[in-house]
Each structure stands twice: as structure tokens, then as C-alpha cells.
Design a protein around this motif. Sequence first.
Motif, PDB file in Angstrom:
ATOM      1  N   ARG A   1       0.838  -1.204   0.000  1.00  0.00           N
ATOM      2  CA  ARG A   1       0.000   0.000   0.000  1.00  0.00           C
ATOM      3  C   ARG A   1       0.872   1.253   0.000  1.00  0.00           C
ATOM      4  O   ARG A   1       1.973   1.265   0.531  1.00  0.00           O
TER       5      ARG A   1
ATOM      6  N   GLY B   1      -2.259  -5.584  -4.011  1.00  0.00           N
ATOM      7  CA  GLY B   1      -2.893  -5.703  -2.697  1.00  0.00           C
ATOM      8  C   GLY B   1      -3.951  -4.665  -2.399  1.00  0.00           C
ATOM      9  O   GLY B   1      -4.853  -4.412  -3.206  1.00  0.00           O
ATOM     10  N   GLY B   2      -3.828  -4.088  -1.232  1.00  0.00           N
ATOM     11  CA  GLY B   2      -4.828  -3.147  -0.746  1.00  0.00           C
ATOM     12  C   GLY B   2      -5.033  -1.941  -1.658  1.00  0.00           C
ATOM     13  O   GLY B   2      -6.068  -1.268  -1.565  1.00  0.00           O
TER      14      GLY B   2
ATOM     15  N   LYS C   1     -11.301  -4.868  -0.400  1.00  0.00           N
ATOM     16  CA  LYS C   1     -10.627  -5.092   0.874  1.00  0.00           C
ATOM     17  C   LYS C   1     -10.522  -3.800   1.685  1.00  0.00           C
ATOM     18  O   LYS C   1     -11.498  -3.355   2.285  1.00  0.00           O
ATOM     19  N   LYS C   2      -9.372  -3.152   1.680  1.00  0.00           N
ATOM     20  CA  LYS C   2      -9.190  -2.009   2.561  1.00  0.00           C
ATOM     21  C   LYS C   2     -10.030  -0.808   2.110  1.00  0.00           C
ATOM     22  O   LYS C   2     -10.589  -0.073   2.929  1.00  0.00           O
TER      23      LYS C   2
ATOM     24  N   HIS D   1     -10.377  -3.379  11.540  1.00  0.00           N
ATOM     25  CA  HIS D   1      -9.219  -4.124  11.027  1.00  0.00           C
ATOM     26  C   HIS D   1      -8.907  -5.239  12.025  1.00  0.00           C
ATOM     27  O   HIS D   1      -7.938  -5.163  12.772  1.00  0.00           O
TER      28      HIS D   1
ATOM     29  N   SER E   1      -0.945  -3.730  10.491  1.00  0.00           N
ATOM     30  CA  SER E   1      -0.548  -4.581   9.369  1.00  0.00           C
ATOM     31  C   SER E   1       0.740  -5.328   9.691  1.00  0.00           C
ATOM     32  O   SER E   1       1.691  -4.748  10.220  1.00  0.00           O
TER      33      SER E   1
ATOM     34  N   ASP F   1      -8.581 -10.595   8.901  1.00  0.00           N
ATOM     35  CA  ASP F   1      -8.134  -9.216   8.640  1.00  0.00           C
ATOM     36  C   ASP F   1      -9.205  -8.158   8.911  1.00  0.00           C
ATOM     37  O   ASP F   1      -8.870  -7.068   9.352  1.00  0.00           O
TER      38      ASP F   1
ATOM     39  N   PHE G   1      -5.298 -12.792   2.452  1.00  0.00           N
ATOM     40  CA  PHE G   1      -4.179 -12.197   1.727  1.00  0.00           C
ATOM     41  C   PHE G   1      -3.075 -12.063   2.760  1.00  0.00           C
ATOM     42  O   PHE G   1      -2.926 -11.028   3.399  1.00  0.00           O
TER      43      PHE G   1
ATOM     44  N   ARG H   1       3.163 -12.002  -0.353  1.00  0.00           N
ATOM     45  CA  ARG H   1       1.892 -12.510   0.191  1.00  0.00           C
ATOM     46  C   ARG H   1       1.383 -13.731  -0.552  1.00  0.00           C
ATOM     47  O   ARG H   1       1.731 -13.958  -1.703  1.00  0.00           O
TER      48      ARG H   1
ATOM     49  N   ALA I   1       4.326  -3.405   5.278  1.00  0.00           N
ATOM     50  CA  ALA I   1       3.011  -3.481   4.635  1.00  0.00           C
ATOM     51  C   ALA I   1       2.645  -2.208   3.878  1.00  0.00           C
ATOM     52  O   ALA I   1       1.652  -2.180   3.155  1.00  0.00           O
TER      53      ALA I   1
ATOM     54  N   PHE J   1      -6.665   3.092   7.550  1.00  0.00           N
ATOM     55  CA  PHE J   1      -7.919   2.525   7.051  1.00  0.00           C
ATOM     56  C   PHE J   1      -9.189   3.219   7.514  1.00  0.00           C
ATOM     57  O   PHE J   1     -10.282   2.857   7.081  1.00  0.00           O
TER      58      PHE J   1
HETATM   59  C1  SPV Z   1      -2.557  -4.726   5.410  1.00  0.00           C
HETATM   60  O1  SPV Z   1      -1.625  -3.997   5.017  1.00  0.00           O
HETATM   61  O2  SPV Z   1      -3.129  -4.534   6.509  1.00  0.00           O
HETATM   62  C2  SPV Z   1      -2.987  -5.876   4.599  1.00  0.00           C
HETATM   63  C3  SPV Z   1      -2.452  -5.996   3.237  1.00  0.00           C
HETATM   64  O3  SPV Z   1      -3.809  -6.668   5.031  1.00  0.00           O
HETATM   65  S1  SPV Z   1      -3.274  -4.966   2.127  1.00  0.00           S
HETATM   66  O4  SPV Z   1      -4.368  -5.710   1.515  1.00  0.00           O
HETATM   67  O5  SPV Z   1      -2.293  -4.592   1.094  1.00  0.00           O
HETATM   68  O6  SPV Z   1      -3.802  -3.811   2.802  1.00  0.00           O
END
Ligand code: SPV
Length: 619
Positions: free
Chosen positions: A85, A229-230, A236-237, A257, A280, A305, A327, A400, A462, A481
Amino acid sequence: MTDKTYSVEEVRAGAPAEAPEKLIEWVTEKANLTKPDSIYWADGSEEEWTRLSDEMVEAGTFTRLNPEKRPNSFLARSLPSDVARVESRTFICSEKEEDAGPTNHWADPVEMKATLKGVFDGSMRGRTMYVVPFSMGPVGGPISQVGIELSDSAYVVLNMKIMTRMGKAALNEIANGAEWVPALHSVGYPLRDAEGNERPDVLWPCNDEKYITHFPETNEIFSYGSGYGGNALLGKKCFALRIASTMARRDGWMAEHMLILRLTDEKTGKQYHVTAAFPSACGKTNLAMLQPTIPGYKVSTVGDDIAWMRPGPDGRLYAINPEAGFFGVAPGTSYKTNPMAMETARANSIFTNVALTDDGDVWWEGIDDPMPDHLIDWHGNDFTPADAAEGKVAAHGNSRFTVPASQCPIICEDWEAPQGVPIDAILFGGRRATNVPLVAEQYEPAHGVFIGASVASEATSAATDVKAGALRHDPFAMLPFCGYNMADYWGHWLEMQDKLGDKFPKVYQVNWFRKDDDGHIIWPGFGDNSRVLDWIVRRTAGEVEATDGITGRYPKFEDFNLDGIDVDKATWDQLFEVDPDAWAAEMDDTEEYFSQFGDKLPAEVTAQLEKFRERIAAA
Ligand code: SPV
Ligand code: GTP
Ligand code: MN
């Protein structure tokens, strides 16, 4: 080839029959902005997975792993500039800057929309635009939500297939009238310019300019320039935390989270459910899949997560895992530390930025097998023990695995229960070499919020733009987040606690990462964290006493199960050492951190800081 203009009729003709008009119009509009050569509606089928993954192997972005060792599994290597990220390019575009708050990067929504129009214009030239319907949470569940991600990356489609309920069923929800979150994603590497000049594709297309943007008032997500990823898996995030946290505040629930686990007391059959927020790469996946080293308990995994939590009919807090996959961080994962994750990743998995062995399997630092004499590292280069001796790593620190949750041998039988599981305790933790004891219990609900708000943790790999190792505040593990003002978020927690009264779970602060003077982690961690869970459930059941201290209530040495591990009273004292001077300094720092929130800082949080100082003074 020149740009194509898409008509609504043409898009409708290529769409599944059930796609509603509003969706067709939105896809048409975004297609005319990004100018892909074609549009493809993902259905989430196995046939589609096979076809897309074959194409990725053909293109060279995926390496097929040895089917005898790792069936239906693939390795991808990203560009070194696109490995995690990017927090400095992540924006909350609320109308008012104060609603994003001092801990988020804010951008004016009108200006950001104009910028995004510019960068997305033609960004998919020469590519396919994938239309990816997905559900966060079991399809149709009362806590679940749906979204559509438009992306020009097949890597994203395949990862979304694992991480979410992707395809037809989610589209049906939308056809049946469910509100959906629109999410536009482009790697920002068109294969043609406006004049029609072509350029070849690369193995990992992305752009140096990145925008990960959220519009909380309209629930929109736009992500440009990253495939990782995120940044790119927008369910996801971006959705399940940043957008969902703003929805949750509006509608009286919580998006956190947090991992979710079920702990079953095998003697009584009683089940406890625990959520835990760690920053993370600080141990959520590992705790979620814990193999207890003390007898009498069984752990099963609900999520690793993200938790969406709502008050249930009985007034307790119920949590679902909105995701369908894990992930997970590869380095450090082994049969010794997390056997259940290793088992989950045996097939049907995508590995990103790990090393490749000569026999076509994966390897990373901390895996069970010793480093072989030869590897291909995450850059795609030869790697030998001589490289390791120079301090290089074969797998990136944020490499990952993407794996289906259903493959986890200890997945909870109720992990897809639409109404969720009732939560008994909430843990906050982080990586702290000093100060923070192994476990402490809140004095009162507002102290629980204070524990979450004052989390600081040594940063990990991360995020690309955060200095690993340095201590940083990461309240509730939500610093990157939270989709709105962090102090308002604390206020929301206090409100939820008020609303649920004594049914709101008790909060515990934990720390698996305390170090001795030689820099070694003292606590064995991993499966032995079951000892901490054991104490917590015995506390919630009122079976054991605690000792009041500066940071909270601590276990008594004699009550804590240390059978079979090398933790004597002296080690215990190290794990629970609370130095008043160090904590006085930490509270000064915390007060300064809190001061950036000005008037928004809840009075209860300030009051907790005062109480904390009184406890220091009395020590
Ligand atoms: C995090 O960084 O908290 C993750 C990986 O779980 S990501 O999906 O890249 O945010
Ligand atoms: P995100 O997916 O980034 O949110 O990370 P996470 O919180 O799920 O972290 P994860 O469980 O993947 O752990 C990250 C790293 O911490 C891995 O290298 C683990 O081996 C290590 N780790 C996890 N739990 C423990 C523990 O109890 N003790 C020690 N020493 N290390 C741990
Ligand atoms: Mn995470």
C-alpha cells in the motif's frame, strides 16, 4: 487501432441479462472515459479462472507452480515500486477537510474528481475492462454489501475471485435492487496513446503516479496506478474498511481491522468469540489460525483481517468476516509458526513476490525448508546463500499468499453465518519491544477505547512509504484505514459502548513482541498465545482475579498457564515490567498525538489520559 466509443446499447448487448440499467450506464460512462478495447463481465466461474490464469501464464505475469507440489497455483512478481500500500497516495475526499481528519490525506472531492478524470482518460487503451461484481460477506446476508470493481488487470480479477464472493451471485443481488459501491481501478499503463501509437505490455504494468481515492459521502472508490494488494483489490481495505467505516458510523455498526476467531472450551463445549486488531503485519492471520499449545481448547478461524460488527437482537455485538480469502504475509509463515496457513496455501493459491525454487515451488524467509542452493528471488534474479549472507532477502518483506478461506483446515463451521458470531472479547496489540506488557485488561469501557486510541507499533513492510521499524501511532490498527476523522471514530466507539452497555465486549491490550536487552523476543508467541486467550476467557467468565496496574489489570503469575514453556518468574516479570518513567514519557507523547484532533477529541479519552497519569503517580 483508434478509440472506440461505447453506446449503452452496445454495453448492454455484452452484459449478462440481469445487469440493471444503472449499472450498464455506469460501465458505459467509465468505458468511454478509460477507452478499453473490450469489456468483459466476470462470472466467477472455474472455467473463467482457468482461462484467465492460462492467459496470465502465457503472458508471463504468472509462473505456474509445479502442479504436483502446488496444484492450480501461481507466482507473480510485481515491480519493485509496487509492492505494498502507498499511504502517501491514499486520499479521503470528503467535502470538509475536518471530516477526513488530521491522520488522513484529504483532497477536495471536486478537484480530485477532475484530476482522476485526467489520469483515467484513456488509461485502459489496448486493454480489456473487466467488470467484477462482488459481495463482501455471504451473498444476501443482512450485514453483507455488494460492489462492482472495474479493472484493467486480470491479476486483480483472479485475486478478487479468491478474496470475495465474486461473479454471478453478487450481480444477482444488484439485479434484485441491492445498493452497490462503484469502484474503478486501472493500473495506469495503456498500451496505446491518444494518437494510436502502440507500446508493448510489460509483466507488471503500473504507473509511478498513484491515486487511491475514496469519496465517503457518495461511497465511491477510484484507484489508479497500482496493481498490488490493498491498492488494487478494492473490496478489501478501500471498501471493507475506509468506505465501510463511514457507512458504519452513519448506520450504527462497526467496520474494523480485526481477525475473528472461535475458541471452544473442549470440556464444557462453551464457545467464545474473540476479535483482535493489530497493525498490518503484526499477527492477525497467525492468531486467527492459532494451534493452542495448552490442552482443552480448540481454535477455529472466522476471519483474519477485517470484521464487520453489528448489535444483534440480544443486544450483543455480532461479527462477520466480509472476505472470502486470506491475503497473508508470507515471510515468517511456516509449519512451525502457522501450520494452518501453510495447509490453506497448498493449492488454488496466488503467491506474489515470494521466491521460486528450482522444482517449481515457493520459498520465503522463515519457511520450514532451509534455503536451497539456488532460488529465483522476487526480482526474478538468481539467488544463492551468498546473497543471503550479504543480507539480501529472496522474498519481499510484504510478499503474500492469496488463498481461499474455505481451504483452511480449521475454518469455523459458522464462518459464513450471515448474522455473524457474538463477540466476547476484543484485543488490541502491536509490535512493542518495550513498555507494553503481555496482556492487560481494561478498567472500564472508556479505558478500552483509550487502549485502542493509544496503540503505537513498530512499522512493518506493509506500506511502501512508511519507515519499517520506527514506532508510530496506529490507533485501533486503523490509521491507514479509517475513512473519516479518527477522533470521530473514537467517539463512535464510545457511542457503541454506551448503546450496548455491559454487553459490549471487554477490551484487552496484548503484546507478543516484547524484547530483552539482547534484542530477542521474550514471549514464544504463536500457539503459545493460547495461554493469553485462556486467561482472557477465564477472566470474562469471572474465574480468576487480576492485579491492578498502570496500563490495566494484569494476570497473577500463579493463575496463568505456563506449563511446558520456558517462562519462569524472572521472565514473567520482564514481560510485565511497567516502568512509570517510561510510561510518563509515553503519555506525554500520546497527549501530543491526541492534541492534533483539537475539539473533536472526546472528553472521555482526555479523562482516561488523566486517570492513566494518576495511576503512574500512585505507582
Ligand atoms: C494490510 O496492510 O493490513 C494488509 C495488506 O492486510 S493490504 O491488503 O495490502 O492492505
Ligand atoms: P496484515 O495481513 O498485513 O494485516 O498482517 P497480519 O496482522 O495478519 O500479520 P501476520 O499474522 O501475517 O504476521 C506478520 C508477521 O508477524 C509474520 O512474519 C509472522 O510470522 C509474525 N508473527 C505473527 N504472530 C507472531 C507471534 O506471536 N510472535 C512473533 N514473534 N511473531 C509473530
Ligand atoms: Mn491487514
